[in-house]
Scaffold this motif. Structure first.
Motif, PDB file in Angstrom:
ATOM      1  N   SER A  40       4.875  21.970  51.604  1.00  0.00           N
ATOM      2  CA  SER A  40       4.111  21.012  52.406  1.00  0.00           C
ATOM      3  C   SER A  40       4.090  21.414  53.861  1.00  0.00           C
ATOM      4  O   SER A  40       3.075  21.261  54.541  1.00  0.00           O
ATOM      5  N   ASP A  41       5.201  21.977  54.382  1.00  0.00           N
ATOM      6  CA  ASP A  41       5.220  22.419  55.767  1.00  0.00           C
ATOM      7  C   ASP A  41       4.331  23.626  55.959  1.00  0.00           C
ATOM      8  O   ASP A  41       3.717  23.808  57.014  1.00  0.00           O
ATOM      9  N   ALA A  42       4.266  24.512  54.979  1.00  0.00           N
ATOM     10  CA  ALA A  42       3.432  25.689  55.103  1.00  0.00           C
ATOM     11  C   ALA A  42       1.955  25.328  55.133  1.00  0.00           C
ATOM     12  O   ALA A  42       1.151  25.968  55.810  1.00  0.00           O
ATOM     13  N   ASP A  43       1.565  24.282  54.378  1.00  0.00           N
ATOM     14  CA  ASP A  43       0.171  23.875  54.376  1.00  0.00           C
ATOM     15  C   ASP A  43      -0.222  23.197  55.672  1.00  0.00           C
ATOM     16  O   ASP A  43      -1.385  23.225  56.067  1.00  0.00           O
ATOM     17  N   GLY A  44       0.719  22.582  56.383  1.00  0.00           N
ATOM     18  CA  GLY A  44       0.416  21.896  57.630  1.00  0.00           C
ATOM     19  C   GLY A  44       1.193  20.610  57.722  1.00  0.00           C
ATOM     20  O   GLY A  44       1.874  20.198  56.777  1.00  0.00           O
ATOM     21  N   PRO A  45       1.126  19.922  58.857  1.00  0.00           N
ATOM     22  CA  PRO A  45       1.859  18.675  59.014  1.00  0.00           C
ATOM     23  C   PRO A  45       1.355  17.617  58.042  1.00  0.00           C
ATOM     24  O   PRO A  45       0.152  17.447  57.847  1.00  0.00           O
ATOM     25  N   SER A  46       2.288  16.929  57.413  1.00  0.00           N
ATOM     26  CA  SER A  46       1.932  15.904  56.439  1.00  0.00           C
ATOM     27  C   SER A  46       1.651  14.561  57.086  1.00  0.00           C
ATOM     28  O   SER A  46       1.110  13.668  56.440  1.00  0.00           O
ATOM     29  N   THR A  47       2.014  14.384  58.342  1.00  0.00           N
ATOM     30  CA  THR A  47       1.814  13.115  59.023  1.00  0.00           C
ATOM     31  C   THR A  47       0.347  12.953  59.404  1.00  0.00           C
ATOM     32  O   THR A  47      -0.229  13.822  60.061  1.00  0.00           O
ATOM     33  N   ILE A  48      -0.254  11.836  58.997  1.00  0.00           N
ATOM     34  CA  ILE A  48      -1.634  11.532  59.345  1.00  0.00           C
ATOM     35  C   ILE A  48      -1.614  10.539  60.500  1.00  0.00           C
ATOM     36  O   ILE A  48      -1.086   9.434  60.374  1.00  0.00           O
ATOM     37  N   ILE A  49      -2.170  10.930  61.641  1.00  0.00           N
ATOM     38  CA  ILE A  49      -2.145  10.106  62.843  1.00  0.00           C
ATOM     39  C   ILE A  49      -3.499   9.427  62.979  1.00  0.00           C
ATOM     40  O   ILE A  49      -4.537  10.090  62.996  1.00  0.00           O
ATOM     41  N   GLU A  50      -3.485   8.127  63.077  1.00  0.00           N
ATOM     42  CA  GLU A  50      -4.711   7.353  63.205  1.00  0.00           C
ATOM     43  C   GLU A  50      -4.681   6.563  64.504  1.00  0.00           C
ATOM     44  O   GLU A  50      -3.623   6.121  64.955  1.00  0.00           O
ATOM     45  N   ALA A  51      -5.859   6.361  65.076  1.00  0.00           N
ATOM     46  CA  ALA A  51      -5.998   5.598  66.312  1.00  0.00           C
ATOM     47  C   ALA A  51      -6.222   4.130  65.961  1.00  0.00           C
ATOM     48  O   ALA A  51      -7.334   3.597  66.085  1.00  0.00           O
ATOM     49  N   THR A  52      -5.174   3.467  65.529  1.00  0.00           N
ATOM     50  CA  THR A  52      -5.244   2.066  65.131  1.00  0.00           C
ATOM     51  C   THR A  52      -4.119   1.293  65.791  1.00  0.00           C
ATOM     52  O   THR A  52      -3.037   1.832  66.027  1.00  0.00           O
ATOM     53  N   PRO A  53      -4.337   0.013  66.097  1.00  0.00           N
ATOM     54  CA  PRO A  53      -3.253  -0.800  66.658  1.00  0.00           C
ATOM     55  C   PRO A  53      -2.120  -0.978  65.651  1.00  0.00           C
ATOM     56  O   PRO A  53      -2.349  -1.068  64.445  1.00  0.00           O
ATOM     57  N   ARG A  54      -0.889  -1.024  66.169  1.00  0.00           N
ATOM     58  CA  ARG A  54       0.283  -1.176  65.322  1.00  0.00           C
ATOM     59  C   ARG A  54       1.219  -2.206  65.939  1.00  0.00           C
ATOM     60  O   ARG A  54       0.994  -2.677  67.051  1.00  0.00           O
ATOM     61  N   VAL A  55       2.256  -2.514  65.205  1.00  0.00           N
ATOM     62  CA  VAL A  55       3.259  -3.481  65.660  1.00  0.00           C
ATOM     63  C   VAL A  55       4.370  -2.715  66.375  1.00  0.00           C
ATOM     64  O   VAL A  55       4.950  -1.780  65.818  1.00  0.00           O
ATOM     65  N   MET A  56       4.655  -3.117  67.595  1.00  0.00           N
ATOM     66  CA  MET A  56       5.683  -2.451  68.384  1.00  0.00           C
ATOM     67  C   MET A  56       7.044  -3.035  68.066  1.00  0.00           C
ATOM     68  O   MET A  56       7.232  -4.252  68.037  1.00  0.00           O
ATOM     69  N   ARG A  57       8.001  -2.155  67.813  1.00  0.00           N
ATOM     70  CA  ARG A  57       9.370  -2.562  67.535  1.00  0.00           C
ATOM     71  C   ARG A  57      10.234  -2.410  68.786  1.00  0.00           C
ATOM     72  O   ARG A  57       9.846  -1.711  69.727  1.00  0.00           O
ATOM     73  N   PRO A  58      11.406  -3.024  68.818  1.00  0.00           N
ATOM     74  CA  PRO A  58      12.266  -2.869  70.010  1.00  0.00           C
ATOM     75  C   PRO A  58      12.677  -1.430  70.288  1.00  0.00           C
ATOM     76  O   PRO A  58      12.950  -1.077  71.432  1.00  0.00           O
ATOM     77  N   THR A  59      12.708  -0.581  69.253  1.00  0.00           N
ATOM     78  CA  THR A  59      13.084   0.822  69.449  1.00  0.00           C
ATOM     79  C   THR A  59      11.894   1.726  69.715  1.00  0.00           C
ATOM     80  O   THR A  59      12.080   2.931  69.909  1.00  0.00           O
ATOM     81  N   SER A  60      10.688   1.186  69.709  1.00  0.00           N
ATOM     82  CA  SER A  60       9.499   2.015  69.927  1.00  0.00           C
ATOM     83  C   SER A  60       9.392   2.428  71.386  1.00  0.00           C
ATOM     84  O   SER A  60       9.802   1.694  72.300  1.00  0.00           O
ATOM     85  N   LYS A  61       8.826   3.603  71.600  1.00  0.00           N
ATOM     86  CA  LYS A  61       8.643   4.152  72.933  1.00  0.00           C
ATOM     87  C   LYS A  61       7.216   4.639  73.086  1.00  0.00           C
ATOM     88  O   LYS A  61       6.786   5.554  72.385  1.00  0.00           O
ATOM     89  N   ARG A  62       6.467   4.022  73.999  1.00  0.00           N
ATOM     90  CA  ARG A  62       5.066   4.382  74.200  1.00  0.00           C
ATOM     91  C   ARG A  62       4.941   5.592  75.122  1.00  0.00           C
ATOM     92  O   ARG A  62       5.876   5.994  75.820  1.00  0.00           O
ATOM     93  N   THR A  63       3.736   6.162  75.135  1.00  0.00           N
ATOM     94  CA  THR A  63       3.457   7.243  76.048  1.00  0.00           C
ATOM     95  C   THR A  63       3.242   6.719  77.453  1.00  0.00           C
ATOM     96  O   THR A  63       3.015   5.516  77.664  1.00  0.00           O
TER      97      THR A  63
END
Length: 310
Positions: A40-63
């Motif tokens: 899976s790493d050889a094929d590319g990153p498995s994480t799909i990043i979408e531009a959608t609103p999400r729920v922020m948790r206390p441990t989350s860190k924004r840009t």
């Protein structure tokens, strides 16, 4: 060399020779989970990043964001005291690169701001922007984020990323003041101005001891270069934002001269209310007209935020 070391080297050599003929031979001693993760790493990153609103948790860190220091103005509190206000401009901030655990080993977002001509870019910079498929940017900055705060390349970061009334940390390069003496650089009081003091009114005085230790300790405050260093002003209060012009008004001074770039992120010590922050950033509705938006001012509340500290 011991026998164990010689055996290990011969084993590595045999594996390297076999792997040239059959790339999967050297994986025969590993588990199926490792092989599936490698493929899976050889094929590319498995994480799909979408531009959608999400729920922020206390441990989350924004840009964060990159801004240009436009200048300063002043407001007056109810006691008639003058309070400085700095004006910052978020000049066309977009995501220019996404760093993930699968590829770079970290989760971070690279932000680009401003515009730059092709003739003012180096070949590595041109290759970077061409590979990411983003416009040419004048300033780049990387902000570490949590995995749930990742955004796709090309996402616009506007001044609505911040909320009036929250606290932010502003980082920049201070004004360079050149070589200065001890009174200006460190706030020394100087020598006596009368009664025999000749040509030593602004001298720093003694810098060491007698025969023991017979030297000047490292770190002694003495004349030298002043300014021109990176400085972070913490807990800067956001007074107002103007979405139509991408401007932000903050209370107090921020480092740097007018026209310099500064870097803004959520405050570390006075953390904002996560229920009020847009996460991972503010996404404008399709029918929203930015030019018609009114400035947003922080709720002053019962306590005047412009009151001078005691």
């Amino acid at each position: 060399m011991s026998a164990a070391s010689r055996g290990l080297l011969s084993r590595l050599r045999s594996l390297s020779i076999l792997s040239r003929a059959n790339p999967t031979v050297h994986f025969r001693n590993f588990s199926a989970e490792f092989l599936s993760s490698y493929e899976s790493d050889a094929d590319g990153p498995s994480t799909i990043i979408e531009a959608t609103p999400r729920v922020m948790r206390p441990t989350s860190k924004r840009t964060g964001a990159i801004a240009v220091k436009c200048g300063m103005t002043a407001l007056w509190d109810k006691w008639g005291e003058r309070v400085p206000i700095s004006i910052l401009w978020l000049d066309d901030n977009i995501i220019t690169q996404v760093k993930t655990i699968e590829k770079e080993g970290i989760t971070a977002l690279q932000i680009g701001a401003g515009q730059k001509k092709v003739k003012h870019l180096t070949k590595p910079e041109m290759g970077h922007f061409r590979a990411q498929g983003v416009p040419l940017k004048r300033k780049l900055r990387e902000f570490p984020v949590t995995e749930d705060a990742l955004l796709p390349v090309g996402t616009l970061i506007t001044v609505r990323h911040f909320v009036p009334g929250q606290y932010v940390d502003v980082t920049g390069i201070t004004r360079g003041k050149g070589f200065q003496g001890g009174m200006k650089r460190h706030g020394f009081s100087g020598m006596p101005a009368s009664h025999g003091a000749s040509l030593s009114h602004r001298s720093i005085g003694s810098t060491g001891q007698r025969d023991a230790p017979g030297k000047v300790f490292k770190g002694k405050k003495m004349p030298g270069r002043m300014g021109g260093k990176q400085c972070t002003v913490k807990n800067v209060w956001v007074y107002k934002i103007d979405p139509a012009r991408n401007l932000m008004w903050v209370r107090g001074q921020v480092p740097g001269a007018e026209g310099n770039f500064v870097f803004i992120k959520d405050a570390v010590y006075k953390k904002p209310d996560i229920s009020l922050l847009p996460f991972p950033t503010y996404f404008a509705p399709p029918d929203e007209e930015t030019s018609e938006l009114e400035p947003l001012v922080a709720d002053l509340g019962e306590t005047d935020p412009f009151m001078a500290a005691d």
